[in-house]
Scaffold this motif. Sequence first.
Motif, short mmCIF file in Angstrom:
data_model
loop_
_atom_site.label_atom_id
_atom_site.label_comp_id
_atom_site.label_asym_id
_atom_site.label_seq_id
_atom_site.Cartn_x
_atom_site.Cartn_y
_atom_site.Cartn_z
N TYR A 58 10.32 1.05 -8.67
CA TYR A 58 9.80 -0.08 -8.86
C TYR A 58 10.70 -0.82 -7.82
CZ TYR A 58 8.36 -4.56 -9.83
OH TYR A 58 7.84 -6.23 -10.03
N ALA A 59 12.26 -0.86 -7.95
CA ALA A 59 13.13 -1.73 -6.99
C ALA A 59 12.85 -1.41 -5.76
CB ALA A 59 14.43 -0.70 -7.77
N LEU A 60 12.62 -0.18 -5.56
CA LEU A 60 12.62 0.85 -3.87
C LEU A 60 10.95 0.35 -3.22
CD1 LEU A 60 12.97 2.51 -1.43
CD2 LEU A 60 12.03 4.21 -2.99
N SER A 61 10.03 -0.10 -4.63
CA SER A 61 8.93 -1.08 -3.67
C SER A 61 8.92 -2.21 -3.24
CB SER A 61 7.72 -0.38 -4.56
OG SER A 61 7.89 -1.26 -5.67
N ARG A 62 9.75 -2.78 -3.43
CA ARG A 62 10.14 -3.92 -3.50
C ARG A 62 10.48 -4.56 -2.62
NH1 ARG A 62 6.02 -5.43 -6.21
NH2 ARG A 62 4.81 -4.09 -6.38
N LYS A 80 0.70 -0.92 0.52
CA LYS A 80 0.25 0.34 0.06
C LYS A 80 1.19 0.96 -0.40
CE LYS A 80 -4.83 -0.08 1.28
NZ LYS A 80 -5.22 -0.48 2.35
N GLU A 81 2.06 1.17 0.55
CA GLU A 81 2.10 2.46 1.21
C GLU A 81 3.25 2.96 -0.35
OE1 GLU A 81 6.85 3.33 3.49
OE2 GLU A 81 5.45 1.36 3.42
N TRP A 82 3.70 2.19 -1.45
CA TRP A 82 3.91 2.35 -2.28
C TRP A 82 3.49 2.56 -3.35
CZ3 TRP A 82 8.54 5.05 -1.21
CH2 TRP A 82 9.29 4.93 -0.70
N ARG A 83 2.18 1.78 -3.42
CA ARG A 83 1.19 1.85 -4.37
C ARG A 83 1.10 3.66 -5.57
NH1 ARG A 83 -3.99 -1.94 -3.14
NH2 ARG A 83 -1.97 -3.20 -2.28
N THR A 84 1.13 3.87 -4.69
CA THR A 84 0.89 5.86 -5.76
C THR A 84 2.21 5.82 -6.40
OG1 THR A 84 -0.10 6.32 -3.11
CG2 THR A 84 0.47 8.05 -5.68
N SER A 85 3.55 5.53 -5.72
CA SER A 85 5.14 6.01 -6.44
C SER A 85 4.72 5.02 -7.94
CB SER A 85 6.10 5.46 -5.57
OG SER A 85 6.04 6.46 -3.89
N VAL A 86 4.82 3.78 -7.84
CA VAL A 86 4.21 2.41 -9.16
C VAL A 86 3.61 3.38 -9.69
CG1 VAL A 86 3.94 0.39 -9.65
CG2 VAL A 86 5.83 1.02 -7.38
#
Length: 238
Positions: A231-235, A44-50
């Motif tokens: 994307y890499a950060l979100s993973r 959830k935390e990174w959804r907006t970024s992706v």
Amino acid sequence: MNLLLDAFKAIPQDNYVAFTFFVGTMAMMAAAAFFFMEVNNTSKEWRTSVLVSGLITFIAAVHYYYMRGYNLETGESPVFFRYVDWLLTVPLMCVEFYLITKKVGGTSSLMWKLIFFSVIMLVTGYLGETIYRDQSVLWGVLSGLAYFYIVYLVWFGDVAKLAQSASPAVAAANRSLGWFVLVGWAIYPLGYIVGTPGGLFGMQIPLNLNMDIIYNIGDAVNKIGFGLVIYALSRKEA
Ligand SMILES: *C/C=C(C)/C=C/C=C(C)/C=C/C1=C(C)CCCC1(C)C
């Protein structure tokens, strides 16, 4: 699909400019599809970024599809739509900096500062490429000042400070994005220098380089590269 195949058939083999517009269209479409599909597999935390990575490449895909056709039909540089694309996508890249630093105090006023200077950078560049071509050096320098201020903010200013106070993964991602801004974005002034009459402070680059090919390479590197860093950060921080 048929439209795309027809467009490909119509590109003469030695027309490298048209070819890079075609490849650019495909690359942006593929990247946008990838980022959009991954949104739901993202914490959830990174959804907006992706999602924003998807929007950047999607907006570019639509413009590339248009610019590809425009260039193929007229043989000319699609300057206006190039800048429309940049005016939408570069501010969204600024939003990415805000989104990764928000948790440690990144403010929307910092985001608007980045956006403001990116708009200055682009509007002055546009004026130098179009209405004031005879003063392209002056407008290029003004654009460069705004550009360097963005580099400063990301490497040493508020963006850097916030990112360093965040998790190691965010700090590392900010450094990677910083390299894109410092080196990847520096591809564009090179395109401007070969594409405007003023050259590099009056000097013309003696190589046979084409402005659109340079811009197309810059866009593929930067828009997809930025997206992949996010994307890499979100993973890493799932
Ligand atoms: C996706 C599009 C991106 C990241 C576009 C970035 C564009 C620039 C960094 C353009 C910069 C310019 C200068 C620094 C000076 C000459 C004029 C410009 C606008 C080409």
